[in-house]
Design an enzyme around this catalytic site. Sequence first.
Site, mmCIF file in Angstrom:
data_model
loop_
_atom_site.group_PDB
_atom_site.id
_atom_site.type_symbol
_atom_site.label_atom_id
_atom_site.label_comp_id
_atom_site.label_asym_id
_atom_site.label_seq_id
_atom_site.Cartn_x
_atom_site.Cartn_y
_atom_site.Cartn_z
ATOM 1 N N ASP A 1 0.845 -1.189 0.000
ATOM 2 C CA ASP A 1 0.000 0.000 0.000
ATOM 3 C C ASP A 1 0.890 1.253 0.000
ATOM 4 O O ASP A 1 1.883 1.322 0.727
ATOM 5 C CB ASP A 1 -0.852 -0.017 1.282
ATOM 6 N N GLU B 1 1.214 -1.075 -5.282
ATOM 7 C CA GLU B 1 0.023 -0.289 -5.578
ATOM 8 C C GLU B 1 0.417 0.896 -6.435
ATOM 9 O O GLU B 1 -0.281 1.279 -7.354
ATOM 10 C CB GLU B 1 -0.640 0.226 -4.299
HETATM 11 C C1 NOJ Z 1 -4.415 2.959 -0.850
HETATM 12 C C2 NOJ Z 1 -5.572 2.086 -0.456
HETATM 13 O O1 NOJ Z 1 -5.944 1.326 -1.571
HETATM 14 C C3 NOJ Z 1 -6.668 2.999 0.030
HETATM 15 O O2 NOJ Z 1 -7.863 2.305 0.224
HETATM 16 C C4 NOJ Z 1 -6.184 3.661 1.285
HETATM 17 O O3 NOJ Z 1 -7.148 4.596 1.714
HETATM 18 C C5 NOJ Z 1 -4.852 4.381 1.081
HETATM 19 N N1 NOJ Z 1 -3.919 3.599 0.325
HETATM 20 C C6 NOJ Z 1 -4.204 4.711 2.403
HETATM 21 O O4 NOJ Z 1 -3.771 3.555 3.043
#
Ligand code: NOJ
Length: 576
Positions: A200, A270
């Site tokens: 993430d 991500e």
């Molecule tokens: C990306 C995640 O996919 C999202 O859902 C989240 O709010 C943010 N990162 C912060 O962790």
Amino acid sequence: MDGLKWWQKAVFYQIYPRSFADGNGDGIGDFPGMLEKLDYLRDLGIDAVWLSPHYPSPFLDCGYDVSDYTGVGPEYGTLEDFTHFLMAAHRRDIKVILDLVLNHTSDLHPWFIESRSSLDNPKRDWYIWRDGKAGGPPNNWASIFGGSGWELDPPTGQYYYHAFLKEQPDLNWRNPAVKQAMWDAVRFWLDMGVDGFRLDAIATIYEHPDLPDHTLPPEKLKTTTANGLTKTEYAQLMRYQTHQPGIHELMQELRALIDAYPGDRVLVGEDDNVAYHGNGNNELHIVFNFPLMLTEQLTPDHIRSNQAVRLADLPPGTWPCNTLGNHDTPRVWTRYGDGKNDAALARLHLALLLTLKGTPFLYNGEEIGMTNLMLTSYDQLRDTAAIRRYALMTGPQGLSHEEALLKVLNTTRDRCRSPLQWDASPNAGFSPAGIAPWLPVNPNYAEGVNVAGQSNDPGSLLNFYRQLLGLRRKLPALIAGEYLALNPESEEYFAFLRDDAASGRTYLVALNFSEAPQTAIFDLETHQASLLYSNQPRQDSLLDLEQLELQPFEILIAELDITKKGITSGAGRIKA
Ligand code: NOJ
């Protein structure tokens, strides 16, 4: 194909644990529920699952605010439940990767509770604490979820930094103790046998140490969220808060850590920045091709130019990764549908993901065509980022309740997070009748958008998913073959080759995105192809490539009839 790693061949399926299957009937998805549905996933034909966070969490960012990195949220079950799930998945040849939230913890994580307890607490430096300036925060940095990126902590008089919600304080990754603690958590799950991690928010892991102000004019931030900005403006805003030096070295450390384990564990980024592949073999294995899905309409032109740029940008030796939806974006059906041909388009979108070069990631519910959930009142909102936006709109921006509410209902991430629709019984079979699921069920479960109904219907989207996922397994060149775009001028259909020197097979894929028939003329070294699959009735299995009639919304896969199989490859298939 045989030289490929499991994660290059696999189709991943993202499970949003809270909304997938409610095993204990309390309105919240859990591991016993997921366990029960493993046969469903095996029969669907996926190879691996990515679990959105399953850790203990106050749930202010839907689990992306972790309060214990080696636990299981009690609403999801116990560590034992997790182990059962993992072992049962492995018995079915389904790999499991977890979400790893490195950038921040919950403000209720014991590390932060200690850190905020006093200026000289040994964990003070585990987070980013600074003195304010001129009666305000240390600088003008913004939170990605709107408003300032700094929060004052009155008892100690300092501010802490948060790239996301104020309940998600950023860890100080320059402190080696933070790294050690987090790597211990990573080892904990690897020792249990998980197959990798989806990382993430890695772009925000480091901040500029001198805290320089960003130079975006304040009026640009009127929307108070980063969403309303152009790409360049956003980069200006986040200049000192994202992509700072140090991330590559950190990813290399993590890669070395996981590579020390057997079984080709995988790191999925991500952040779609291709730079995080490192030299191609020392940082992330795959990173999402987000630019593919960052478009209003998935047109052949868009897809072709995305592929041209993306495949050229990937460092040698790396592998693409395509996705169209996840828990942060509107539902694929709703977003790319035209309101008229949605069912046909949903099929094309899956065919696209499964035939492009790269590892596909699907999001739970796409296989039955789940659509955006339209909430109707403020009380139903669960996405705290949306609630925060509402507060900023009705506060500093002076919008009325009605205006602000409409805006957040139309943008909240809750829209794509509603419970999975298993059957046509009350609550869509997600939770027992009479128990309110944590987020309302989309009422269209009663209109055929559910697993049980579609399972029995040979023509359903679900059965199309099963069929196409099965087909992909049988056609090695769809997995291993090189991608070669054809007929770049065509605006209505998207055609390309997947050319696999190893198996000596070359497939033609033609996806007609139009409701009108199209004639495609291919100038290839052969004029003939044998039909492998079409979603439309076809009389002949031998296709004339100099005059190929594509039916409306046709998905066609054919094998080129090339006698010199394995001799020419790549561009050699296209006549000069
Ligand atoms: C990306 C995640 O996919 C999202 O859902 C989240 O709010 C943010 N990162 C912060 O962790």
